[in-house]
Write a protein that holds these residues in place. Structure first.
Motif, short mmCIF file in Angstrom:
data_model
loop_
_atom_site.label_atom_id
_atom_site.label_comp_id
_atom_site.label_asym_id
_atom_site.label_seq_id
_atom_site.Cartn_x
_atom_site.Cartn_y
_atom_site.Cartn_z
N GLU A 404 0.82 -1.21 0.00
CA GLU A 404 0.00 0.00 0.00
C GLU A 404 0.86 1.27 0.00
OE1 GLU A 404 -3.22 0.53 -0.08
OE2 GLU A 404 -3.97 -1.52 -0.03
N LEU A 405 2.11 1.13 0.43
CA LEU A 405 2.99 2.29 0.50
C LEU A 405 3.33 2.83 -0.88
CD1 LEU A 405 4.46 3.97 2.68
CD2 LEU A 405 6.43 2.46 2.40
N ALA A 406 3.17 2.00 -1.92
CA ALA A 406 3.54 2.42 -3.28
C ALA A 406 2.81 3.68 -3.70
CB ALA A 406 3.27 1.27 -4.26
N GLU A 407 1.50 3.75 -3.42
CA GLU A 407 0.73 4.92 -3.82
C GLU A 407 1.21 6.17 -3.10
OE1 GLU A 407 -0.58 1.99 -3.30
OE2 GLU A 407 -1.70 1.50 -5.11
N ILE A 408 1.51 6.01 -1.80
CA ILE A 408 2.00 7.16 -1.02
C ILE A 408 3.33 7.65 -1.59
CG2 ILE A 408 2.68 7.95 1.27
CD1 ILE A 408 -0.25 7.17 1.07
N ILE A 409 4.22 6.72 -1.91
CA ILE A 409 5.53 7.08 -2.43
C ILE A 409 5.39 7.80 -3.77
CG2 ILE A 409 7.67 6.12 -3.37
CD1 ILE A 409 7.59 4.04 -1.17
N LYS A 506 13.81 25.10 0.51
CA LYS A 506 14.70 24.17 -0.21
C LYS A 506 15.13 23.02 0.69
CE LYS A 506 19.45 23.75 -1.61
NZ LYS A 506 20.76 24.38 -1.59
N ASP A 507 15.48 23.32 1.95
CA ASP A 507 15.91 22.27 2.87
C ASP A 507 14.82 21.25 3.11
OD1 ASP A 507 18.35 23.48 3.08
OD2 ASP A 507 17.94 24.47 4.99
N ASN A 508 13.58 21.70 3.19
CA ASN A 508 12.48 20.77 3.42
C ASN A 508 12.23 19.90 2.19
OD1 ASN A 508 11.82 21.26 6.09
ND2 ASN A 508 10.40 22.91 5.61
N VAL A 509 12.36 20.47 1.00
CA VAL A 509 12.20 19.66 -0.22
C VAL A 509 13.32 18.63 -0.31
CG1 VAL A 509 12.10 19.70 -2.74
CG2 VAL A 509 10.97 21.50 -1.42
N THR A 510 14.54 19.03 0.06
CA THR A 510 15.66 18.08 0.09
C THR A 510 15.39 16.98 1.11
OG1 THR A 510 17.21 19.83 -0.55
CG2 THR A 510 18.14 17.85 0.45
N ALA A 511 14.84 17.37 2.26
CA ALA A 511 14.51 16.38 3.29
C ALA A 511 13.44 15.42 2.79
CB ALA A 511 14.04 17.09 4.56
N LEU A 512 12.51 15.89 1.96
CA LEU A 512 11.52 14.99 1.38
C LEU A 512 12.20 13.96 0.48
CD1 LEU A 512 8.50 17.26 0.29
CD2 LEU A 512 8.54 15.55 2.11
N GLY A 513 13.22 14.39 -0.27
CA GLY A 513 13.98 13.45 -1.10
C GLY A 513 14.67 12.39 -0.26
N LEU A 517 14.00 8.27 -0.13
CA LEU A 517 15.05 7.26 -0.17
C LEU A 517 14.93 6.30 1.01
CD1 LEU A 517 17.74 6.27 -1.46
CD2 LEU A 517 18.91 7.85 0.07
N THR A 518 14.60 6.84 2.19
CA THR A 518 14.52 6.03 3.40
C THR A 518 13.36 5.05 3.34
OG1 THR A 518 15.48 7.83 4.69
CG2 THR A 518 14.31 6.11 5.91
N VAL A 519 12.16 5.53 2.98
CA VAL A 519 11.00 4.63 2.97
C VAL A 519 11.06 3.67 1.79
CG1 VAL A 519 9.52 6.25 4.18
CG2 VAL A 519 9.53 6.26 1.70
N ASN A 520 11.84 3.99 0.77
CA ASN A 520 12.04 3.05 -0.34
C ASN A 520 12.77 1.81 0.12
OD1 ASN A 520 10.87 3.69 -2.75
ND2 ASN A 520 12.46 5.10 -3.39
N GLU A 521 13.53 1.92 1.20
CA GLU A 521 14.31 0.79 1.70
C GLU A 521 13.49 0.05 2.75
OE1 GLU A 521 17.93 2.53 3.06
OE2 GLU A 521 18.69 2.85 1.02
N GLN A 522 13.30 -1.25 2.53
CA GLN A 522 12.42 -2.07 3.36
C GLN A 522 13.16 -3.30 3.87
OE1 GLN A 522 8.41 -1.52 3.20
NE2 GLN A 522 9.49 0.41 3.32
N PRO A 523 14.13 -3.14 4.78
CA PRO A 523 14.92 -4.29 5.23
C PRO A 523 14.14 -5.23 6.15
CG PRO A 523 15.59 -2.32 6.40
CD PRO A 523 14.59 -1.87 5.38
N ILE A 802 22.15 5.64 -6.41
CA ILE A 802 21.51 5.12 -5.19
C ILE A 802 20.79 6.21 -4.42
CG2 ILE A 802 21.94 4.00 -2.98
CD1 ILE A 802 22.25 2.17 -5.39
N PHE A 803 21.43 7.37 -4.26
CA PHE A 803 20.94 8.37 -3.32
C PHE A 803 20.12 9.50 -3.95
CE2 PHE A 803 24.67 6.46 -1.25
CZ PHE A 803 24.06 5.98 -0.11
N ALA A 804 19.90 9.44 -5.25
CA ALA A 804 19.05 10.46 -5.88
C ALA A 804 18.04 9.77 -6.79
CB ALA A 804 19.89 11.47 -6.65
N PRO A 805 17.18 8.91 -6.22
CA PRO A 805 16.25 8.15 -7.08
C PRO A 805 15.23 9.03 -7.78
CG PRO A 805 15.67 7.88 -4.75
CD PRO A 805 16.98 8.60 -4.79
#
Length: 964
Positions: A404-409, A506-513, A517-523, A802-805
């Motif tokens: 379900e997270l796909a739609e949010i992402i 700008k900092d908040n938009v960068t933080a969104l990026g 990246l963080t929620v894309n990773e599902q260990p 890796i870090f700028a999807p």
């Protein structure tokens, strides 16, 4: 008496530590999930209002959601159309071959290369949306996943179709585990186990739960697969409709109708580390010592007893196990797992049995966050689901999906792209550092400003609400979403404050990026899986307080005797050599495994490998306690000057070893007539550029410095900057114009030559006249688009991947800008940096040491090391091999490798000379004097050249070298 007192004190301290540990264990309450089964409830369906907003969210570019919305009313014909691989209509830029009965295929198949395109003509009988699958076999290549682009009638139907990923198949090299001399398990090497697979085309990023649907009208169409990475053998393509997966309620009713009964008294356990196959070589067995309940367990020795963890985090990665079921019937499925990485998010896995999803709920099994090991069984309303299995072998596969997270992402990704586009529009008017007292009339110049702020604020707030719904409470992952939503809402109502808050925006938009990246990773880490009868109790997640207490106390006691930093195999004889490696523990363990599996069996030479800090090597050598061989050395000249190193040209087969590398890789290792290291790594700069921004501004990628001079004012006119590091720019300009750093084997600098002075003038003018920045955060400013062009080391490519999807596919890299010569040739010279392997002059067994250097720098060893390190640490750790053939066999795409090898032909090495440190120091002093004080370039440089030459002369006199 004194001895007794000492023993009493030691006993007192041990008892004190024991009391503290036991007190901690007994006072700290057990985790809620310990000792009890935890039913993994399905995530609730998304509420309709949020679904509507997500579907209505505008997307940047030609995204799949817009394509699907356009064809939402199209029919879905219930038909199947096979397109045999060997029936291709045409090929472009590749050689193909038709193979008969390849690896068990029942019909002829077609072999395709890693670049070029292959086309099929297909006659579609009816208008409609179709799924498309591909049956393929991974051909031998560079071990990376296979990438293709799909074209229909000559163009990609939507953006996501331009990158389709097909996995390879990997397994442990041996069925069991081996141990070192100290009884610790060694990580098993991962080897490819290619096999036929059928894959339905779907999003490589996992942003869509369902496979892609392609709209085709009745009639003939041309389907094209464009190769971007790795060769592939194709059996067939298939146009069809994927059947809907029934819900568990329907499946359970079918169980009753067919008379399926639950089994009794059965418990079948699968150890996670004994996986049969996996999609990536990074999914190797891991060691966990956090719990005595992990199987197998040892209080102090390393046991490879789990699998997954932070290595199992990318959508599409899967692990499969083989299970032998003793009798037909219904079973509960469960596993012991740990999800202690992603707070506020349920990580998701899809379960398939023999390639089939048993029921709808198995498509997205959620694993909630907790700090400890848990037992979980997929189920609903507190009752585990039942799975029907027949007697015999079955393959169980867990694949990472976003659920379900796909739609949010997708929604947040789209918001980031729209906010970044808005930010670029703003800074084109205001610059990145606007005057807070000036009214830029942004409302008039950007009419959509207020609407974008308010719309994106609302969407981010709804995304945060949905994430809270998914975890059944307040999610820790929504903080940045709500913070940005609040700021956007406030900016939308008070747009006049934007100039004073632009950096915060700008900092908040960068933080969104970063959030994306963080929620894309599902260990997810797995200890074991099991199937059991409903009447059998589930295993306990932990061993309880007593077991935990014993584990903590014994681990503490054994920590005084176990040495985990020693990498040696424990064997020493007169033919052994001492090797030091200044790298990480992962690198050292991998090298130890390679030595034990390859070098020692081939040569009979034992290696005592030690992991050290780079700063230790020089003082240890001067103290007479250094190694025979040292790896990853960059500062070779300081050892060679002092006679500490062996001249490797003394070995008769040195020239054969030398031929493996570009001559530029040796430049920094030459001293007088000797060569004192063999290269391991060599890196050099490339020009990175944003395709989307240059296209929008109608600018071409700069191929020469003249092109660059034309582009600079165009970018600055739109308040954008270029990232041109001073050192790279100067040395590239200098060598492209035929200049050099030193004269006559380093006897003096050549910076005061006509070429040197002219290059210095042009170099300083870039930063004084053109006002280029001298300090910048290239990665982040490249992501936001403030710096759409920049020069950086080529390894930055992997970092950005890796870090700028959010900008994947919107950037590229080429050779650094060149200088056009009188004959029309464009010179792209630039300077490389290298590390190498050295042999010390006091090595006891130099022949054995030279045998090790030859083995270590050979193509096979370098390829193995590079691939294995990427398997362990991921794509961002791609090895910068100096060995030319090894570099070509690392997992670069054909296009990327051509860019690198073309530039490598121009690369020059940096000479290492006595006193060379003074050149960098005083060259920068001269630069900053011109930059800050406006000094005249020629006079300033000539003054500092005298200082540089004085220092070089002093050093040459110190080591009895000629000074004239």
């Amino acid at each position: 008496m004194l001895k007794a007192t000492g023993r009493t004190k030691r006993l007192f301290y041990v008892l004190l530590v024991l009391i503290i540990v036991l007190t901690f264990v007994f006072i700290v309450p057990a985790n809620r999930s310990s000792g009890s089964e935890y039913v993994l409830e399905p995530i609730k369906e998304m509420s309709e209002p949020i679904v509507d907003r997500i579907k209505g969210q505008a997307s940047a570019g030609n995204r799949y959601e817009a394509y699907l919305s356009e064809h939402a009313d199209a029919a879905r014909p219930a038909m199947e159309l096979m397109i045999e691989g060997e029936s291709y209509a045409a090929v472009d830029g590749m050689d193909v071959a038709t193979l008969e009965s390849y690896e068990g295929a029942s019909t002829p198949v077609v072999s395709t290369e890693e670049s070029g395109a292959i086309h099929w003509d297909v006659d579609v009988p009816e208008d409609g949306l179709y799924h498309l699958s591909l049956r393929y076999f991974p051909a031998e290549g560079n071990t990376s996943p296979i990438e293709r682009e799909l074209l229909i009638d000559g163009s990609a139907p939507f953006e996501e179709a331009s990158r389709l990923v097909f996995s390879r198949v990997w397994r442990n090299e041996r069925p069991g585990l081996t141990q070192d001399a100290r009884g610790n398990d060694l990580r098993p090497r991962q080897v490819e186990s290619p096999q036929w697979q059928e894959s339905v085309l779907r999003d490589a990023e996992g942003y869509y739960r369902d496979p892609f649907s392609f709209y085709l009208t009745k009639g003939q169409h041309r389907i094209t697969l464009v190769s971007h990475r790795e060769p592939m053998i194709i059996d067939y393509l298939k146009l069809y409709q994927q059947e809907a997966i029934p819900a568990y309620e329907q499946v359970a009713s079918a169980y009753l109708e067919r008379g399926y009964e639950p089994t009794n008294g059965l418990f079948i356990k699968l150890q996670g580390e004994n996986a049969a196959f996996k999609s990536n070589p990074s999914l190797y067995p891991l060691n966990d010592r956090s719990s005595p309940g992990t199987e197998p367990y040892h209080v102090s020795k390393i046991r490879m007893n789990t699998i997954g963890g932070v290595n199992w985090k990318i959508p599409g990665q899967w692990i499969s196990w083989e299970v032998d079921i003793p009798q037909d019937g219904l079973y509960e499925f469960g596993l012991r797992y740990k999800q202690n990485t992603v707070r506020g998010v349920n990580v998701v896995r899809e379960l398939t049995i023999d390639g089939v999803v048993p029921f709808k709920e198995s498509e997205a099994i959620p694993f909630p966050y907790d700090g400890v090991w848990q037992i979980g069984s997929p189920g609903e309303n507190g009752s585990p689901y039942l799975y029907h299995l027949t007697k015999g072998k079955h393959r169980i596969k867990l694949e990472l999906t976003m659920g379900e997270l796909a739609e949010i992402i997708r929604m947040v990704r789209s918001s980031i792209q729209q906010l970044n586009a808005l930010y670029l529009k703003i800074i084109m008017i205001t610059s990145a550092a606007p005057d807070p007292l000036r009214d830029y009339e942004l409302d008039k110049k950007i009419p959509e400003l207020q609407a974008v702020f308010q719309e994106q604020s609302e969407l981010l707030a709804k995304a945060a609400d949905r994430m809270d719904e998914m975890v059944g409470g307040t999610s820790a992952s929504t903080t940045i979403l709500r913070t940005t939503s609040y700021q956007l809402d406030d900016l939308g109502s008070r747009t006049e404050t934007l100039t004073s808050r632009l950096k915060s925006f700008k900092d908040n938009v960068t933080a969104l990026g970063t959030w994306l990246l963080t929620v894309n990773e599902q260990p997810l880490e797995i200890d074991y899986l099991y199937f059991k009868s409903p009447d059998v109790a589930a295993p306990k997640a932990s061993t309880g307080i007593v077991g935990k207490s014993v584990h903590e106390v014994m681990s503490f006691a054994r920590s005084f005797s176990e040495d985990y930093s020693h990498i040696s195999n424990g064997e020493q004889d007169e033919k052994s050599i001492n090797v030091w490696i200044a790298a990480g523990r992962d690198q050292a363990q991998l090298l130890r495994s390679m030595i034990d599996n390859s070098f020692t069996p081939q040569t009979g030479i034992d290696v005592n490998l030690q992991l050290v800090s780079p700063a230790v090597v020089l003082p240890a050598t001067l103290a007479g306690k250094g190694p025979d061989i040292a790896l990853t050395q960059g500062d070779v000249i300081n050892f060679a000057l002092r006679g500490a190193l062996q001249d490797l040209t003394a070995f008769p087969d040195f020239e054969a070893v030398r031929s493996r590398f570009k001559e530029s890789a040796f430049t920094g290792f030459n001293y007088r007539d000797g060569v004192y290291a063999v290269p391991e790594t060599q890196s050099f700069p490339m020009l990175f550029y944003r395709k989307d921004i240059l296209e929008e501004l109608k600018l071409d990628v700069p191929m020469t410095w003249d092109d660059m001079y034309r582009i600079i004012p165009e970018l600055q006119k739109h308040n954008m900057d270029l990232a041109l590091p001073q050192n790279i720019v100067f040395e590239s300009m200098l060598y492209q114009n035929g200049g050099q750093y030193y004269q006559q084997d380093g006897i003096a600098t050549d910076l005061d030559s006509d070429i040197g002075i002219e290059t210095f003038r042009k170099w300083t003018e870039l930063y004084t006249n053109y006002k280029l920045p001298i300090e910048f955060d290239f990665i982040n400013r490249f992501r936001t688009g403030e710096m759409p062009i920049g020069i950086a080391d080529y390894t930055t490519f992997n970092f950005l991947t890796i870090f700028a999807p959010e900008i994947r596919g919107q950037w590229g890299f080429v050779a650094v800008p060149g200088t056009r010569a009188k004959d029309g040739t464009v010179h792209h010279e630039t300077m490389s940096t290298a590390t190498g392997t050295v042999m010390f002059d006091n090595a006891k067994n130099k022949e054995a040491g030279w045998a090790f250097i030859k083995w270590w720098t050979d193509t096979e060893a370098q390829v193995t090391f590079g691939r294995e390190m990427e398997a362990i640490l991921g794509e961002s750790a791609r090895y910068a091999a100096a060995n030319q053939e090894a570099l070509k066999r690392l997992p670069w795409s054909a296009k990327e490798m051509k860019q690198l090898t073309d530039e490598l032909e121009w690369v020059v090495g940096r000479p290492a000379v006595p006193g060379g440190y003074s050149l960098d120091r005083h060259l920068y002093n001269a630069f900053y004097e011109v930059y800050t004080e406006g000094s005249e370039p020629r006079e300033t440089l000539e003054n500092y050249v005298r200082t540089i030459n004085q220092e070089i002369t002093i050093k040459r006199q110190e080591f009895d070298l000629p000074t004239k």
